[in-house]
Design a protein around this motif. Structure first.
Motif, PDB file in Angstrom:
ATOM      1  N   CYS A  70       0.831  -1.202   0.000  1.00  0.00           N
ATOM      2  CA  CYS A  70       0.000   0.000   0.000  1.00  0.00           C
ATOM      3  C   CYS A  70       0.868   1.255   0.000  1.00  0.00           C
ATOM      4  CB  CYS A  70      -0.911  -0.006   1.220  1.00  0.00           C
ATOM      5  SG  CYS A  70      -1.963   1.455   1.334  1.00  0.00           S
ATOM      6  N   HIS A  99      -0.406   4.186   2.655  1.00  0.00           N
ATOM      7  CA  HIS A  99       0.117   4.148   4.034  1.00  0.00           C
ATOM      8  C   HIS A  99       1.528   4.719   4.092  1.00  0.00           C
ATOM      9  CE1 HIS A  99       1.101   2.713   8.037  1.00  0.00           C
ATOM     10  NE2 HIS A  99       2.218   2.229   7.535  1.00  0.00           N
ATOM     11  N   LYS A 103       0.059   7.766   5.626  1.00  0.00           N
ATOM     12  CA  LYS A 103      -0.372   7.040   6.830  1.00  0.00           C
ATOM     13  C   LYS A 103      -1.881   7.150   7.077  1.00  0.00           C
ATOM     14  CE  LYS A 103       3.891   5.924   8.004  1.00  0.00           C
ATOM     15  NZ  LYS A 103       4.605   6.496   6.886  1.00  0.00           N
ATOM     16  N   GLU A 104      -2.683   7.168   6.009  1.00  0.00           N
ATOM     17  CA  GLU A 104      -4.136   7.277   6.168  1.00  0.00           C
ATOM     18  C   GLU A 104      -4.814   5.918   6.289  1.00  0.00           C
ATOM     19  OE1 GLU A 104      -5.717   9.624   3.022  1.00  0.00           O
ATOM     20  OE2 GLU A 104      -4.976  11.533   3.833  1.00  0.00           O
ATOM     21  N   CYS A 105      -4.051   4.855   6.197  1.00  0.00           N
ATOM     22  CA  CYS A 105      -4.611   3.525   6.378  1.00  0.00           C
ATOM     23  C   CYS A 105      -3.554   2.645   7.020  1.00  0.00           C
ATOM     24  CB  CYS A 105      -5.076   2.931   5.044  1.00  0.00           C
ATOM     25  SG  CYS A 105      -3.740   2.691   3.859  1.00  0.00           S
ATOM     26  N   SER A 106      -3.945   1.437   7.386  1.00  0.00           N
ATOM     27  CA  SER A 106      -2.993   0.532   8.026  1.00  0.00           C
ATOM     28  C   SER A 106      -2.037  -0.052   6.984  1.00  0.00           C
ATOM     29  CB  SER A 106      -3.751  -0.601   8.711  1.00  0.00           C
ATOM     30  OG  SER A 106      -4.487  -1.354   7.755  1.00  0.00           O
ATOM     31  N   PRO A 107      -0.827  -0.432   7.396  1.00  0.00           N
ATOM     32  CA  PRO A 107       0.105  -1.035   6.437  1.00  0.00           C
ATOM     33  C   PRO A 107      -0.403  -2.415   6.024  1.00  0.00           C
ATOM     34  CG  PRO A 107       0.973  -1.219   8.642  1.00  0.00           C
ATOM     35  CD  PRO A 107      -0.245  -0.350   8.749  1.00  0.00           C
ATOM     36  N   HIS A 108      -0.457  -2.680   4.750  1.00  0.00           N
ATOM     37  CA  HIS A 108      -0.875  -3.993   4.301  1.00  0.00           C
ATOM     38  C   HIS A 108      -0.279  -4.298   2.940  1.00  0.00           C
ATOM     39  CE1 HIS A 108      -3.959  -1.125   2.876  1.00  0.00           C
ATOM     40  NE2 HIS A 108      -4.094  -1.922   1.836  1.00  0.00           N
ATOM     41  N   ASP A 141      -7.415  -5.648   2.544  1.00  0.00           N
ATOM     42  CA  ASP A 141      -6.413  -6.607   3.009  1.00  0.00           C
ATOM     43  C   ASP A 141      -6.541  -7.823   2.102  1.00  0.00           C
ATOM     44  OD1 ASP A 141      -8.434  -8.430   4.118  1.00  0.00           O
ATOM     45  OD2 ASP A 141      -8.644  -6.928   5.698  1.00  0.00           O
TER      46      ASP A 141
END
Length: 221
Positions: A18, A21, A25-30, A177
């Motif tokens: 991603c 991120h 950093k607007e979402c979780s790392p995936h 995810d």
């Protein structure tokens, strides 16, 4: 998402990470293995093509229903979107070279993506001409056409996902995810318009948990 590769014990692995991120950093790392993503997208694409084939079959014996008289305003809006899409593809082609120079894509990726964007641009231009024809038919009080169905039917026997098919038939892929992947197909507005038209004409339209479209045609009285 950005495609990355790594080599372990002489074997190369590909995966997507991603970039949102990493950047803001607007979402979780995936991340997701490339094979897993391609397998899932291929499954969803094959199911969507199967649904399109079902629509084609239904439309072949329904002679006159309200949704066939397409609203000219909607047609003009769709034409504008396709014109914008053709322009966007032309712009994307020009950015590929810089991406290659920056090392974001390989020379092989550059050639494949350039060809795919060019094909999508041409398809958009064909769609514009088709929409113009539909507008003329509406003005002449004739039934509208659904040529876009054939774009999917051409790939009814697809067994492997490639960039050309993905760029031609898929608008967007969202990966929350590895277990939550959403695919938005091209002509999704046309697809939904047909479903809405069938429902308004009294037919039962539903989608099961696997994404299979089920249509129960209302019996003539």
């Amino acid at each position: 998402m950005v495609r990355k590769t790594s080599t372990v014990s002489g074997k190369t692995y590909a995966y997507y990470v991603c970039s949102t991120h990493k950047a803001v950093k607007e979402c979780s790392p995936h991340r997701i293995p490339a094979g897993k993503l391609e397998e899932t997208v291929l499954f969803l694409l094959k199911q969507h093509i199967s649904n399109v084939l079902e629509l084609k079959k239904i439309l072949s014996f329904i002679e006159t229903v309200p949704f066939q008289q397409l609203d000219i305003r909607k047609l003009e809006e769709r034409r504008e979107k396709k014109e914008m899409e053709a322009e966007r593809c032309a712009q994307l082609r020009t950015t590929l070279y810089e991406d290659m120079k920056d090392g974001m894509i390989s020379k092989e990726d550059y050639r494949e993506l350039h060809a795919a964007y060019e094909a999508r641009r041409k398809n958009a231009q064909v769609a514009v001409r088709q929409i113009d024809m539909e507008i003329e038919k509406v003005l002449e009080r004739k039934s509208g056409g659904f040529a876009w169905l054939d774009y999917f039917m051409e790939h009814r026997n697809i067994e492997k996902l490639d960039r050309f098919v993905a760029v031609s038939l898929i608008r967007e892929i969202r990966v929350a995810d590895k277990n939550n992947i959403e695919v938005r197909f091209d002509f999704s507005d046309c697809y939904q318009e047909i479903l809405d038209g069938l429902a308004s004409a009294g037919h039962d339209v539903s989608v099961d948990e696997n994404g299979k479209l089920n249509i129960r045609v209302k019996e003539a009285v």
